[in-house]
Design a protein around this motif. Sequence first.
Motif, mmCIF file in Angstrom:
data_model
loop_
_atom_site.group_PDB
_atom_site.id
_atom_site.type_symbol
_atom_site.label_atom_id
_atom_site.label_comp_id
_atom_site.label_asym_id
_atom_site.label_seq_id
_atom_site.Cartn_x
_atom_site.Cartn_y
_atom_site.Cartn_z
ATOM 1 N N UNK A 129 6.318 9.389 1.652
ATOM 2 C CA UNK A 129 7.507 8.957 2.404
ATOM 3 C C UNK A 129 7.833 7.498 2.091
ATOM 4 N N UNK A 130 6.812 6.645 2.040
ATOM 5 C CA UNK A 130 6.971 5.219 1.691
ATOM 6 C C UNK A 130 7.583 5.084 0.300
ATOM 7 N N UNK A 131 7.010 5.925 -0.673
ATOM 8 C CA UNK A 131 7.518 5.833 -2.044
ATOM 9 C C UNK A 131 8.974 6.291 -2.102
ATOM 10 N N UNK A 132 9.291 7.369 -1.343
ATOM 11 C CA UNK A 132 10.669 7.860 -1.350
ATOM 12 C C UNK A 132 11.628 6.828 -0.751
ATOM 13 N N UNK A 133 11.184 6.020 0.278
ATOM 14 C CA UNK A 133 12.037 4.948 0.880
ATOM 15 C C UNK A 133 12.307 3.868 -0.148
ATOM 16 N N UNK A 134 11.287 3.460 -0.898
ATOM 17 C CA UNK A 134 11.441 2.451 -1.925
ATOM 18 C C UNK A 134 12.394 2.957 -3.013
ATOM 19 N N UNK A 135 12.229 4.260 -3.425
ATOM 20 C CA UNK A 135 13.082 4.807 -4.473
ATOM 21 C C UNK A 135 14.535 4.906 -4.001
ATOM 22 N N UNK A 148 15.458 12.083 8.116
ATOM 23 C CA UNK A 148 15.162 11.203 9.233
ATOM 24 C C UNK A 148 13.874 10.420 9.001
ATOM 25 N N UNK A 149 12.825 11.074 8.466
ATOM 26 C CA UNK A 149 11.540 10.410 8.248
ATOM 27 C C UNK A 149 11.703 9.257 7.261
ATOM 28 N N UNK A 150 12.560 9.431 6.241
ATOM 29 C CA UNK A 150 12.774 8.369 5.243
ATOM 30 C C UNK A 150 13.654 7.265 5.820
ATOM 31 N N UNK A 151 14.658 7.684 6.664
ATOM 32 C CA UNK A 151 15.550 6.700 7.265
ATOM 33 C C UNK A 151 14.779 5.759 8.192
ATOM 34 N N UNK A 152 13.904 6.299 8.954
ATOM 35 C CA UNK A 152 13.214 5.531 9.986
ATOM 36 C C UNK A 152 12.030 4.744 9.440
ATOM 37 N N UNK A 153 11.685 5.003 8.192
ATOM 38 C CA UNK A 153 10.540 4.278 7.641
ATOM 39 C C UNK A 153 10.972 2.826 7.387
ATOM 40 N N UNK A 172 7.290 4.483 -8.096
ATOM 41 C CA UNK A 172 6.602 5.261 -9.144
ATOM 42 C C UNK A 172 5.139 4.893 -9.203
ATOM 43 N N UNK A 173 4.872 3.563 -9.022
ATOM 44 C CA UNK A 173 3.464 3.114 -9.069
ATOM 45 C C UNK A 173 2.664 3.725 -7.921
ATOM 46 N N UNK A 174 3.296 3.789 -6.748
ATOM 47 C CA UNK A 174 2.580 4.385 -5.604
ATOM 48 C C UNK A 174 2.222 5.866 -5.858
#
Length: 858
Positions: A129-135, A148-153, A172-174
């Motif tokens: 989820x963290x990696x998807x927020x950064x991407x 919602x999980x990505x929005x709220x992160x 990508x590194x994560x």
Amino acid sequence: MKRKFRFNQKIMNCIGAAALIFVVLAMIISTWNVKRSVAAEVRVAAKRDRCGKLCEELKEAADYLSEQARLYAVTGDNSCLERYWEEVHSGKRRDGVVKRLGELGLDDRDMRLVESAKKNSDLLIYLETRAMRLAADGKGENEEVLPLEVQTYVLNVVEAAMTPEEKRMEAISLLCGDRYAGEKKVIDQYASEFMESAVKRMNEELAATRRRTDRALVMLWGLQGASMLLFLLYAFFCYRGTIYPALAYQMCLEEGRAAELKPDGISEIYRLGQSVLNMYCRMAEAMKAKDEFLASVSHEIRTPLNSVIGCETLLKQTRLNEKQREYLACMETASKQLLDMVNELLDYASLEKKMEIQETEWSLREAAKDLENSFCCLAVEKGLEFSVEADDKVPEQVLADEGKFRLIAGNLISNAIKFTDEGLVHAELLWEKGTEDEGVLVLRVEDTGRGIKKEDEERIFEAFERGSKEESAPVAGTGLGLAICQRTAGLLRGSLTVESCWRKGSAFTARIPMKIGGPKKGDFCRALVLLVDDNRINRRLQKELFAVLGVAVMEAESGEEAVRMASERHFDLIFMDLRMPGMSGYEAAGRIRSLKTFQCPIIALTADGKAQIRERALAYGMEEVVMKPISLAELEKVLKTYISPSCLDVELGIGRLGGNELLYRQVTEMFAEEHGRDGKKLMDLAEKGDSEEIYALLHALKGASGAIGAEPLSKACERLEDELKGEELVKGELKERVCRIEKLVKDLIGDMNKKLNEEPIGKMPVEVSESACMKFEENQKNMEEISLNEVIRFSGELQKDLIKEWYGMVERADFAAEELWSDNREVFISAFGRGCAEQLERALLRFDYEMILQRIKV
């Protein structure tokens, strides 16, 4: 006496039913047990396979999420993002796997490993989820389209300060870094441990279920074997208790041994046997009473009847008026009818008992003449033409029951004359050849009498039945004649049939199997017989019979003298009288049998009933019982059974030499020169106990004697050869066997001289002088060795095959080698050279195959 318990059919049925129920129940239970064990085994195997598949599915679900997250981070494809969170929110394959594994009833430890793998997979979702927020920030994605999980992160300060490209690279590194790979490895480790533990436990459970299945199968097979054994036991007891006794009863009744019947089996069959035995005993008592009655009545009737017939004969010699002669004729007719009736009744009664067949040697032609003479007067009185003829093919002598043949022929001829008022009665003896020693006598009696109606042809063979009543009423008789004929023919393994035409005549045909008579009188070469009888007249008469047959006889007038003579010398046969003062024939036979070197057959002579003393005579070691006075034909039959009829068969010997009579004389004379002293040589070797030399000499003597047709000597040598091969004979037994062969050699030489002098063979005699024999032996010694290969190498193609065939015959000691040589003499002279060929030819004539093999080397 305590009564023996016996099963009855009801008990047997109950036992059978109980056994059947037990077998059925046992089979059902064992089959159900096997089926249950197999089902459990299948379930455990399926459970193990299910665990493996679910574990793989758990790993695949985690890998799927990782793959979708990485694709989004690299490509920025929103569909990967959607598939990821769709699997997390809707698919929930990981949760489903955990739930289904829990439903399999796994061990708590195994479930903890599964749950640990699931928790680590959930931790990876947080990282993903963290990696998807950064991407998403690096892409500049509108937050409204993000889950919602990505929005709220919320990113930390450092990550928030990064440029879009740095954020994408950080994402990508994560997902591809060591930390992520480590977390994935932990998940795989938990899954592998789970699989190892689950598979191990499942395998143990599977092995346990398989052991239960094996035990169930063993129990099933054991029950099947026990059921089969139980069935066989029941079948055996049923057979032993019912079928076997019934078959034994049937056999005893069919073979006329009802007195030997022993009740056996279950109670019903046992009672049946007792009933049959009691019935037989009552029947035997009734038959005995009937026989006694018939014997008494026949004596009581015949005695006054003979007186009446005698008085009638005397009255004929007196002066009678016409009226008295008529009365006398009536008396004669009535007396004769009464006598015939009594005789027929007695004959029929005797046939109801199984009479013993008395086979003797007699002449059919003489029997035909006797029948013609017996009934000629009766036929002439009625004005009939009468004849009895024997066909040319009928043998001179036959071996059969003469009395029963005469009974059949007499009844048929008597009936034909009785029922024929005019015309002829003709009897004919014909012969149908079967084997070399047997044939069928056909007795055909034809008449031109009243004939028999078609419907009466079968009935007339029944007891007390006659033909058409209106036609047969005037003729006296009991109606037993044809019944007696048919039963007697059946007793002789023959048959009786009739062909008839009403009012034109009849033809009765009896077919009786018979054996052709034995050897001609005087054909028992040099047999020595011991005749033991205390009556001098009996000895004189019997000695004359032996002389007619050419048999030498020594006499003993007591049992003691017979034992002494038997211990001192060898006899071919002993005739022993049983009733003698002092030592009886039984005791004498027993003592003679106890002599170690004694092998001679003993024939009992008695005037008592044969059946009464036969068993006792056999128990004392006697071979046969002969009734006195003994006839010439019966004596010849006994001699033929126990004594070899001839020492030398000239025709057989000539046949073995290809029909060359002159050569046969040469060979027999050489045999006399070479082997005439072999008997003495064998005795000398027996004294020394040299079995090997005896065997070698026997082998040569066997071949030479067989070649000239001396079968008794050849067979005796062969028997002793076999005994020497099989076991070591003690010295006394060996001497006794060799003594027998020595006697055969002497008898053969004597018989050879007698036959060759009385019956010259060939065109001219050939004498072999002593000097010629010496010269022959010298040539043998000087004969050089011959190379067979060299002889064949210098021979033509046809000669090669001929020489090889001849040499093979010599190796096999085949008598045909001499015949092949004679037929191709010039070929062999050309191959071996005249001098060498003559030496080989002389060796062939002497049947000295060993010398030939020594001279010809391969």
